[in-house]
Design a protein around this motif. Structure first.
Motif, mmCIF file in Angstrom:
data_model
loop_
_atom_site.group_PDB
_atom_site.id
_atom_site.type_symbol
_atom_site.label_atom_id
_atom_site.label_comp_id
_atom_site.label_asym_id
_atom_site.label_seq_id
_atom_site.Cartn_x
_atom_site.Cartn_y
_atom_site.Cartn_z
ATOM 1 N N SER A 99 -69.569 80.016 112.903
ATOM 2 C CA SER A 99 -68.869 80.678 111.693
ATOM 3 C C SER A 99 -67.670 81.440 112.154
ATOM 4 C CB SER A 99 -69.677 81.491 110.899
ATOM 5 O OG SER A 99 -70.736 80.752 110.293
ATOM 6 N N VAL A 100 -68.189 82.395 113.038
ATOM 7 C CA VAL A 100 -66.871 83.361 113.447
ATOM 8 C C VAL A 100 -65.818 82.410 114.505
ATOM 9 C CG1 VAL A 100 -66.421 85.232 115.280
ATOM 10 C CG2 VAL A 100 -68.302 85.185 113.455
ATOM 11 N N GLU A 101 -66.471 81.725 115.186
ATOM 12 C CA GLU A 101 -65.708 80.676 116.244
ATOM 13 C C GLU A 101 -64.618 79.756 115.224
ATOM 14 O OE1 GLU A 101 -66.770 77.283 119.040
ATOM 15 O OE2 GLU A 101 -67.578 78.978 119.625
ATOM 16 N N LEU A 102 -65.156 79.082 113.949
ATOM 17 C CA LEU A 102 -64.508 78.554 113.036
ATOM 18 C C LEU A 102 -63.172 79.429 112.845
ATOM 19 C CD1 LEU A 102 -64.115 75.733 111.714
ATOM 20 C CD2 LEU A 102 -65.635 76.545 109.875
ATOM 21 N N LEU A 103 -63.546 80.536 112.127
ATOM 22 C CA LEU A 103 -62.586 81.396 111.644
ATOM 23 C C LEU A 103 -61.459 81.848 112.380
ATOM 24 C CD1 LEU A 103 -64.704 84.073 109.828
ATOM 25 C CD2 LEU A 103 -63.213 82.353 108.639
ATOM 26 N N LEU A 104 -61.901 81.957 113.952
ATOM 27 C CA LEU A 104 -60.906 82.280 114.835
ATOM 28 C C LEU A 104 -60.021 80.998 115.306
ATOM 29 C CD1 LEU A 104 -62.918 84.376 117.388
ATOM 30 C CD2 LEU A 104 -61.323 85.407 115.693
ATOM 31 N N MET A 105 -60.757 79.720 115.318
ATOM 32 C CA MET A 105 -59.893 78.561 115.773
ATOM 33 C C MET A 105 -58.962 78.237 114.473
ATOM 34 S SD MET A 105 -62.834 76.135 117.434
ATOM 35 C CE MET A 105 -63.338 76.379 119.028
ATOM 36 N N GLN A 106 -59.299 78.376 113.318
ATOM 37 C CA GLN A 106 -58.395 78.305 112.152
ATOM 38 C C GLN A 106 -57.261 78.962 112.209
ATOM 39 O OE1 GLN A 106 -60.025 78.857 108.110
ATOM 40 N NE2 GLN A 106 -58.984 77.005 107.536
ATOM 41 N N GLN A 107 -57.387 80.181 112.742
ATOM 42 C CA GLN A 107 -56.155 81.119 112.741
ATOM 43 C C GLN A 107 -55.171 80.793 113.992
ATOM 44 O OE1 GLN A 107 -58.126 84.953 112.839
ATOM 45 N NE2 GLN A 107 -58.339 85.052 110.691
ATOM 46 N N VAL A 108 -55.880 80.447 115.107
ATOM 47 C CA VAL A 108 -55.209 79.993 116.275
ATOM 48 C C VAL A 108 -54.339 78.672 115.800
ATOM 49 C CG1 VAL A 108 -55.381 78.992 118.438
ATOM 50 C CG2 VAL A 108 -56.610 80.978 118.095
ATOM 51 N N TYR A 109 -54.971 77.842 115.286
ATOM 52 C CA TYR A 109 -54.196 76.572 114.639
ATOM 53 C C TYR A 109 -53.054 76.790 113.712
ATOM 54 C CZ TYR A 109 -53.919 72.069 112.446
ATOM 55 O OH TYR A 109 -53.490 70.851 111.814
ATOM 56 N N LYS A 110 -53.267 78.014 112.923
ATOM 57 C CA LYS A 110 -52.081 78.382 112.139
ATOM 58 C C LYS A 110 -51.043 79.006 113.051
ATOM 59 C CE LYS A 110 -54.657 79.073 107.740
ATOM 60 N NZ LYS A 110 -54.917 79.877 106.696
ATOM 61 N N MET A 111 -51.166 79.845 113.967
ATOM 62 C CA MET A 111 -50.490 80.363 114.908
ATOM 63 C C MET A 111 -49.620 79.530 115.596
ATOM 64 S SD MET A 111 -52.627 83.276 117.011
ATOM 65 C CE MET A 111 -53.294 84.649 116.308
ATOM 66 N N TYR A 112 -49.992 78.387 115.985
ATOM 67 C CA TYR A 112 -49.348 77.314 116.554
ATOM 68 C C TYR A 112 -48.554 76.197 115.821
ATOM 69 C CZ TYR A 112 -50.702 79.089 121.065
ATOM 70 O OH TYR A 112 -50.659 79.863 122.118
ATOM 71 N N LYS A 113 -48.550 76.596 114.561
ATOM 72 C CA LYS A 113 -47.753 75.649 113.340
ATOM 73 C C LYS A 113 -48.423 74.290 113.190
ATOM 74 C CE LYS A 113 -43.179 77.763 114.538
ATOM 75 N NZ LYS A 113 -41.995 77.229 114.758
ATOM 76 N N LYS A 114 -49.891 74.629 113.139
ATOM 77 C CA LYS A 114 -50.834 73.507 112.936
ATOM 78 C C LYS A 114 -50.578 72.213 114.008
ATOM 79 C CE LYS A 114 -51.755 74.923 108.176
ATOM 80 N NZ LYS A 114 -51.662 74.412 106.655
ATOM 81 N N ASP A 115 -50.107 72.555 115.109
ATOM 82 C CA ASP A 115 -50.005 71.470 115.918
ATOM 83 C C ASP A 115 -51.148 70.603 116.560
ATOM 84 O OD1 ASP A 115 -49.994 70.643 119.273
ATOM 85 O OD2 ASP A 115 -47.745 71.073 118.546
ATOM 86 N N LYS A 116 -50.965 69.471 116.540
ATOM 87 C CA LYS A 116 -52.165 68.583 116.740
ATOM 88 C C LYS A 116 -52.984 68.786 117.837
ATOM 89 C CE LYS A 116 -50.945 65.095 113.207
ATOM 90 N NZ LYS A 116 -50.315 63.945 113.006
ATOM 91 N N TYR A 117 -51.941 69.003 119.114
ATOM 92 C CA TYR A 117 -52.772 69.048 120.229
ATOM 93 C C TYR A 117 -53.548 70.340 120.368
ATOM 94 C CZ TYR A 117 -49.224 65.417 121.548
ATOM 95 O OH TYR A 117 -48.363 64.361 121.744
ATOM 96 N N ILE A 118 -53.001 71.460 119.807
ATOM 97 C CA ILE A 118 -53.733 72.515 119.693
ATOM 98 C C ILE A 118 -55.027 72.404 119.088
ATOM 99 C CG2 ILE A 118 -53.914 74.909 118.832
ATOM 100 C CD1 ILE A 118 -51.894 74.681 121.414
ATOM 101 N N LEU A 119 -54.867 71.782 117.994
ATOM 102 C CA LEU A 119 -56.306 71.166 117.288
ATOM 103 C C LEU A 119 -57.013 70.482 118.175
ATOM 104 C CD1 LEU A 119 -57.939 71.328 114.703
ATOM 105 C CD2 LEU A 119 -56.610 69.330 114.182
ATOM 106 N N GLY A 120 -56.546 69.634 118.899
ATOM 107 C CA GLY A 120 -57.654 68.766 119.824
ATOM 108 C C GLY A 120 -58.283 69.741 120.818
ATOM 109 N N ILE A 121 -57.267 70.527 121.484
ATOM 110 C CA ILE A 121 -58.020 71.582 122.637
ATOM 111 C C ILE A 121 -59.080 72.133 122.114
ATOM 112 C CG2 ILE A 121 -57.451 73.244 124.008
ATOM 113 C CD1 ILE A 121 -54.604 72.253 124.308
ATOM 114 N N LEU A 122 -58.988 72.783 120.782
ATOM 115 C CA LEU A 122 -59.894 73.677 120.103
ATOM 116 C C LEU A 122 -61.240 72.637 119.951
ATOM 117 C CD1 LEU A 122 -57.750 75.664 117.828
ATOM 118 C CD2 LEU A 122 -58.879 76.443 119.997
ATOM 119 N N PHE A 123 -60.887 71.641 119.402
ATOM 120 C CA PHE A 123 -62.058 70.722 118.857
ATOM 121 C C PHE A 123 -62.889 70.179 120.155
ATOM 122 C CE2 PHE A 123 -63.645 66.505 118.383
ATOM 123 C CZ PHE A 123 -64.616 66.577 117.148
#
Length: 329
Positions: A99-123
């Motif tokens: 749960s905490v990890e999901l909250l932090l990852m969602q914020q990182v995703y927004k920091m990078y303007k919802k970049d798909k590569y960042i989402l892939g790394i986090l995933f």
């Protein structure tokens, strides 16, 4: 080695103390929760995570007090009950960590303007961590050595792999946050920078404490720390901290959003566009008649005056999410 009955009493005292702090935190934030979180429950993923961790965590901690009281009372348990107890602990911690990890990852995703590569790394990192946790969970539960009252005497070395995978994922999230904060936020608006600063502060504190707790756990598993208390208290301390961190991350975000909405409301209120100037007539001195009626009209000079209001500049406040404003600019 400490006596299991003594360790059990200390565990009960610790669990009760941490529960008391959790209840105080809950009561302290209840008014903000009602005003900010409850109205967003159906609209906001963060609000759903908040409610799930908030009340499931309190219920779980209440159960912990009951079971640790049994342990401190010296009531023996069936080995199957002890395995069920540690399976419950492993499942609870995994849910809170995710749960905490999901909250932090969602914020990182927004920091990078919802970049798909960042989402892939986090995933990828999140998926690897979940896989490691799932594989080691069974080994951890079956490999724990415990007393008849379920006090941990020795743990399985597979806990080391679980701890390392969690620390690695959380440190990666922290690095991505700090990189964006120091290297990529120069062109952000003032409101977005305020959101970024708040996010980095909350994320850094959360990750630092989680890393310290898990490092102590690994030192115990390596035999560097030779005390039974470390192996028995990690669960209670980590549960309380993750519960606190998840609540504060969401509450602080909603408080910031509400603050910007209030600022936008003030800026759009016509009643606040005028300024009242108080004048003390006693401070005026008599003036000459020539000053009131100049002889030559050409002596009159008109100086242009520029008047600006707060509405002359755009405000990026009042959006659904302060970060989303920047993402669509």
């Amino acid at each position: 080695m400490s006596d299991p009955s003594t360790v059990a009493r200390k565990i009960f005292i610790l669990a009760t103390t941490l529960t008391a702090f959790m209840v105080l935190e809950y009561l302290w934030c209840l008014s903000n929760e009602i005003k900010l979180i409850w109205p967003q429950f159906r609209k906001n993923t963060e609000a759903k995570i908040f409610m799930l961790t908030r009340y499931a965590g309190l219920a779980g901690q209440s159960f912990n007090i009951w079971f640790t009281f049994r342990m401190s009372s010296g009531v023996p348990n069936h080995p199957g009950a002890c395995r069920a107890w540690y399976s419950y602990q492993a499942g609870t911690i995994q849910c809170l960590l995710f749960s905490v990890e999901l909250l932090l990852m969602q914020q990182v995703y927004k920091m990078y303007k919802k970049d798909k590569y960042i989402l892939g790394i986090l995933f990828v990192f999140g998926g690897v961590q979940c896989a490691v946790m799932a594989i080691t969970a069974r080994l951890i539960v079956t490999g724990i050595r415990y007393s008849p009252t379920c006090v941990v005497i020795g743990s399985h070395l597979s806990q080391i792999f679980a701890g390392v995978s969690i620390i690695t994922t959380y440190v990666l999230i922290l690095i991505m946050m700090l990189w964006r904060y120091f290297r990529g936020s120069s062109d952000w608006s003032e409101a977005s920078r305020a959101w970024l600063k708040l996010t980095v502060r909350n994320g850094s504190c959360t990750i630092a404490v989680v890393a310290v707790i898990l490092i102590f756990m690994n030192l115990f598993n390596f035999g560097v720390i030779k005390t039974q208390m470390t192996g028995n208290i990690v669960y209670y301390v980590l549960l309380s901290w993750l519960w606190f961190a998840a609540g504060r991350i969401v509450l602080h975000q909603e408080q910031l959003r509400k603050s910007h909405e209030s600022q936008e409301g003030d800026a759009s209120d016509p009643s606040l566009w005028t300024t009242v100037i108080e004048v003390d007539l006693d401070e005026f001195e008599p003036f000459d008649e020539s000053d009131a009626c100049p002889e030559n009209p050409s002596d009159l000079k008109v100086e242009p005056t520029e008047v600006s209001t707060s509405l002359d500049s755009e405000s990026d406040a009042g959006t659904k999410d302060v970060a989303d404003k920047h993402l669509h600019e």
